[in-house]
Design a protein around this motif. Structure first.
Motif, PDB file in Angstrom:
ATOM      1  N   ILE A 252       0.859  -1.189   0.000  1.00  0.00           N
ATOM      2  CA  ILE A 252       0.000   0.000   0.000  1.00  0.00           C
ATOM      3  C   ILE A 252       0.891   1.233   0.000  1.00  0.00           C
ATOM      4  O   ILE A 252       1.717   1.412   0.904  1.00  0.00           O
ATOM      5  CB  ILE A 252      -0.920   0.021   1.237  1.00  0.00           C
ATOM      6  N   GLY A 253       0.743   2.075  -0.992  1.00  0.00           N
ATOM      7  CA  GLY A 253       1.555   3.277  -1.082  1.00  0.00           C
ATOM      8  C   GLY A 253       2.828   3.050  -1.876  1.00  0.00           C
ATOM      9  O   GLY A 253       3.138   1.934  -2.300  1.00  0.00           O
ATOM     10  N   ASP A 254       3.577   4.118  -2.081  1.00  0.00           N
ATOM     11  CA  ASP A 254       4.831   4.071  -2.831  1.00  0.00           C
ATOM     12  C   ASP A 254       6.021   4.133  -1.881  1.00  0.00           C
ATOM     13  O   ASP A 254       6.018   4.927  -0.927  1.00  0.00           O
ATOM     14  CB  ASP A 254       4.913   5.240  -3.811  1.00  0.00           C
ATOM     15  N   ALA A 255       7.033   3.324  -2.171  1.00  0.00           N
ATOM     16  CA  ALA A 255       8.235   3.300  -1.334  1.00  0.00           C
ATOM     17  C   ALA A 255       9.187   4.401  -1.761  1.00  0.00           C
ATOM     18  O   ALA A 255      10.318   4.153  -2.187  1.00  0.00           O
ATOM     19  CB  ALA A 255       8.906   1.932  -1.433  1.00  0.00           C
ATOM     20  N   SER A 256       8.726   5.646  -1.648  1.00  0.00           N
ATOM     21  CA  SER A 256       9.551   6.774  -2.050  1.00  0.00           C
ATOM     22  C   SER A 256      10.680   7.032  -1.060  1.00  0.00           C
ATOM     23  O   SER A 256      11.663   7.683  -1.385  1.00  0.00           O
ATOM     24  CB  SER A 256       8.685   8.025  -2.214  1.00  0.00           C
ATOM     25  N   ARG A 257      10.517   6.520   0.152  1.00  0.00           N
ATOM     26  CA  ARG A 257      11.559   6.650   1.174  1.00  0.00           C
ATOM     27  C   ARG A 257      11.348   5.599   2.246  1.00  0.00           C
ATOM     28  O   ARG A 257      10.305   4.930   2.291  1.00  0.00           O
ATOM     29  CB  ARG A 257      11.529   8.040   1.811  1.00  0.00           C
ATOM     30  N   GLU A 258      12.321   5.433   3.107  1.00  0.00           N
ATOM     31  CA  GLU A 258      12.240   4.478   4.215  1.00  0.00           C
ATOM     32  C   GLU A 258      11.381   5.058   5.338  1.00  0.00           C
ATOM     33  O   GLU A 258      11.385   6.268   5.589  1.00  0.00           O
ATOM     34  CB  GLU A 258      13.646   4.193   4.749  1.00  0.00           C
ATOM     35  N   LEU A 259      10.659   4.194   5.999  1.00  0.00           N
ATOM     36  CA  LEU A 259       9.933   4.612   7.199  1.00  0.00           C
ATOM     37  C   LEU A 259      10.913   5.011   8.289  1.00  0.00           C
ATOM     38  O   LEU A 259      11.907   4.308   8.533  1.00  0.00           O
ATOM     39  CB  LEU A 259       9.044   3.490   7.695  1.00  0.00           C
ATOM     40  N   VAL A 260      10.643   6.124   8.967  1.00  0.00           N
ATOM     41  CA  VAL A 260      11.517   6.600  10.038  1.00  0.00           C
ATOM     42  C   VAL A 260      10.679   6.852  11.287  1.00  0.00           C
ATOM     43  O   VAL A 260       9.447   6.928  11.227  1.00  0.00           O
ATOM     44  CB  VAL A 260      12.262   7.893   9.627  1.00  0.00           C
ATOM     45  N   VAL A 261      11.349   6.984  12.416  1.00  0.00           N
ATOM     46  CA  VAL A 261      10.662   7.137  13.699  1.00  0.00           C
ATOM     47  C   VAL A 261       9.741   8.355  13.696  1.00  0.00           C
ATOM     48  O   VAL A 261       8.646   8.324  14.268  1.00  0.00           O
ATOM     49  CB  VAL A 261      11.685   7.237  14.853  1.00  0.00           C
ATOM     50  N   ALA A 262      10.152   9.422  13.024  1.00  0.00           N
ATOM     51  CA  ALA A 262       9.344  10.642  12.993  1.00  0.00           C
ATOM     52  C   ALA A 262       7.965  10.407  12.382  1.00  0.00           C
ATOM     53  O   ALA A 262       7.022  11.173  12.647  1.00  0.00           O
ATOM     54  CB  ALA A 262      10.078  11.737  12.225  1.00  0.00           C
ATOM     55  N   ASP A 263       7.818   9.353  11.588  1.00  0.00           N
ATOM     56  CA  ASP A 263       6.513   9.064  10.983  1.00  0.00           C
ATOM     57  C   ASP A 263       5.472   8.699  12.038  1.00  0.00           C
ATOM     58  O   ASP A 263       4.273   8.903  11.828  1.00  0.00           O
ATOM     59  CB  ASP A 263       6.640   7.918   9.974  1.00  0.00           C
ATOM     60  N   ILE A 264       5.908   8.162  13.158  1.00  0.00           N
ATOM     61  CA  ILE A 264       4.956   7.821  14.227  1.00  0.00           C
ATOM     62  C   ILE A 264       4.310   9.092  14.774  1.00  0.00           C
ATOM     63  O   ILE A 264       3.094   9.130  15.009  1.00  0.00           O
ATOM     64  CB  ILE A 264       5.655   7.031  15.350  1.00  0.00           C
ATOM     65  N   ALA A 265       5.119  10.128  14.978  1.00  0.00           N
ATOM     66  CA  ALA A 265       4.576  11.379  15.511  1.00  0.00           C
ATOM     67  C   ALA A 265       3.571  11.989  14.536  1.00  0.00           C
ATOM     68  O   ALA A 265       2.509  12.479  14.944  1.00  0.00           O
ATOM     69  CB  ALA A 265       5.707  12.364  15.793  1.00  0.00           C
ATOM     70  N   VAL A 266       3.881  11.957  13.247  1.00  0.00           N
ATOM     71  CA  VAL A 266       2.955  12.515  12.252  1.00  0.00           C
ATOM     72  C   VAL A 266       1.672  11.693  12.207  1.00  0.00           C
ATOM     73  O   VAL A 266       0.563  12.242  12.152  1.00  0.00           O
ATOM     74  CB  VAL A 266       3.622  12.566  10.864  1.00  0.00           C
ATOM     75  N   ALA A 267       1.806  10.359  12.237  1.00  0.00           N
ATOM     76  CA  ALA A 267       0.622   9.491  12.224  1.00  0.00           C
ATOM     77  C   ALA A 267      -0.242   9.750  13.452  1.00  0.00           C
ATOM     78  O   ALA A 267      -1.483   9.765  13.360  1.00  0.00           O
ATOM     79  CB  ALA A 267       1.042   8.024  12.171  1.00  0.00           C
ATOM     80  N   THR A 268       0.391   9.964  14.591  1.00  0.00           N
ATOM     81  CA  THR A 268      -0.354  10.244  15.824  1.00  0.00           C
ATOM     82  C   THR A 268      -1.088  11.574  15.722  1.00  0.00           C
ATOM     83  O   THR A 268      -2.249  11.703  16.149  1.00  0.00           O
ATOM     84  CB  THR A 268       0.592  10.248  17.034  1.00  0.00           C
ATOM     85  N   GLN A 269      -0.430  12.580  15.161  1.00  0.00           N
ATOM     86  CA  GLN A 269      -1.089  13.866  14.954  1.00  0.00           C
ATOM     87  C   GLN A 269      -2.277  13.724  14.003  1.00  0.00           C
ATOM     88  O   GLN A 269      -3.334  14.340  14.202  1.00  0.00           O
ATOM     89  CB  GLN A 269      -0.091  14.877  14.397  1.00  0.00           C
ATOM     90  N   MET A 270      -2.103  12.884  12.980  1.00  0.00           N
ATOM     91  CA  MET A 270      -3.208  12.624  12.055  1.00  0.00           C
ATOM     92  C   MET A 270      -4.378  11.986  12.793  1.00  0.00           C
ATOM     93  O   MET A 270      -5.540  12.332  12.561  1.00  0.00           O
ATOM     94  CB  MET A 270      -2.727  11.677  10.952  1.00  0.00           C
ATOM     95  N   MET A 271      -4.073  11.053  13.679  1.00  0.00           N
ATOM     96  CA  MET A 271      -5.115  10.405  14.468  1.00  0.00           C
ATOM     97  C   MET A 271      -5.853  11.414  15.335  1.00  0.00           C
ATOM     98  O   MET A 271      -7.091  11.400  15.399  1.00  0.00           O
ATOM     99  CB  MET A 271      -4.495   9.313  15.344  1.00  0.00           C
ATOM    100  N   VAL A 272      -5.127  12.306  15.973  1.00  0.00           N
ATOM    101  CA  VAL A 272      -5.740  13.295  16.861  1.00  0.00           C
ATOM    102  C   VAL A 272      -6.641  14.237  16.075  1.00  0.00           C
ATOM    103  O   VAL A 272      -7.795  14.486  16.454  1.00  0.00           O
ATOM    104  CB  VAL A 272      -4.656  14.086  17.622  1.00  0.00           C
ATOM    105  N   VAL A 273      -6.145  14.772  14.964  1.00  0.00           N
ATOM    106  CA  VAL A 273      -6.937  15.724  14.181  1.00  0.00           C
ATOM    107  C   VAL A 273      -8.159  15.031  13.583  1.00  0.00           C
ATOM    108  O   VAL A 273      -9.269  15.580  13.608  1.00  0.00           O
ATOM    109  CB  VAL A 273      -6.075  16.372  13.081  1.00  0.00           C
TER     110      VAL A 273
END
Length: 318
Positions: A281-302
């Motif tokens: 699912i999605g494009d592997a334009s870059r590697e997953l990094v720890v900072a993605d968790i914070a963004v995903a969490t912010q997405m969940m909150v909003v």
């Protein structure tokens, strides 16, 4: 349920979540499901008998939960109006799992930020079903992001949807369906027959909420990332890859999340040491990094705030 009651229930969940010392309806449902599972094994041997028993459980438990919740609130209202309102708020709050999801994900994130990979693996094992003992750092991040996407749907937006439609009793019935699916709705040898009805009913109950969650993620991408490009990419991935999942529902919020983050989810997971390959699912334009968790969490909150505001608005209007 009034809009004000729903607003207070959402606030109560955000404030205290589900403390382990408090009695919780879902834990009671889980014990009842386990009891039924044990008894059915002694009575039904063949596939047909297990399927019939599974159907009765899938329909009977949510119905029972709805009736009990409805009756309890009515009895409380008969004693005092404020008592009925308070009970409705408390029961509604127990159907929401936003604070618990936030707390669990925060622990995983903190351990990764401290470079404590073994601790992060143990923390993520609390919220995923896959094997976590050998996950790499990016594997832990992927598991966490996927869980944030899926759990926002069935732990926050779906309960809000059913609270808006039918109040606490209907949301509790939904939680019964969701709990049945998590406990017996598996495709392994033990549950392929007994759990088929629970799995199918969960698919039906989550069809609308999963797609609402995906659209809320797309909307949340604007304030979270500050760019319209992420919103467009989330919408594109939702339509392109939303069906790339064994579940008819879980792929939708995952695809929207993957598009907004600009990463690839899915792939190989291990369950009890056995590899299971999922479509990507999605494009592997870059590697997953720890900072993605914070963004995903912010997405969940909003997304949760948008969902709660919508649900409260619906109750105020009707």
């Amino acid at each position: 349920m009034t809009g004000s009651e729903l607003l207070l229930a959402s606030g109560l969940d955000a404030l205290i979540g589900d403390p382990r010392w408090m009695p919780h309806p879902v834990r009671g449902m889980g014990r009842l499901i386990a009891w039924c599972d044990d008894r059915v094994r002694g009575l039904c041997r063949g596939a047909v008998g297990l399927r019939i028993a599974g159907f009765c459980l899938a329909v009977g438990l949510p119905s029972l939960v709805y009736v009990v919740g409805y009756a309890a609130i009515n009895v409380a209202e008969g004693l005092a109006g404020w008592f009925g309102s308070a009970l409705s708020i408390i029961l509604a709050a127990t159907t929401l799992a936003g604070r618990d999801l936030w707390d669990h994900v925060r622990v995983v994130n903190e351990q990764l930020l401290q470079h404590q990979l073994p601790s992060a693996r143990r923390a993520v094992a609390m919220i995923v079903g896959r094997d976590t003992g050998q996950l790499s750092e990016s594997g832990v991040v992927r598991a966490t992001v996927e869980t944030v996407a899926e759990s926002t749907a069935d732990g926050v937006i779906a309960p809000l949807f059913y609270l808006a439609v039918g109040g606490a009793p209907l949301a509790l019935a939904y939680k019964a369906v969701n709990t049945l699916d998590s406990m017996v709705g598996h495709r392994d040898e033990r549950y392929i027959d007994f759990g088929w009805a629970s799995a199918r009913l969960d698919d039906v109950m989550n069809w609308i909420p999963a797609r609402l969650t995906a659209m809320l993620f797309v909307l949340a991408a604007g304030p979270v990332t500050g760019t319209s490009h992420r919103m467009v990419n989330g919408w594109h991935m939702l339509w392109r890859d939303g069906g790339n999942h064994p579940s008819p529902n879980s792929g939708r919020p995952e695809a929207a999340m993957a598009g907004v983050l600009g990463v690839q989810l899915g792939g190989r997971n291990y369950y009890d040491g056995i590899p299971h390959d999922r479509l990507l699912i999605g494009d592997a334009s870059r590697e997953l990094v720890v900072a993605d968790i914070a963004v995903a969490t912010q997405m969940m909150v909003v997304a949760s705030l948008l969902g709660a505001a919508t649900a409260v608005g619906v109750r105020w209007l009707v």
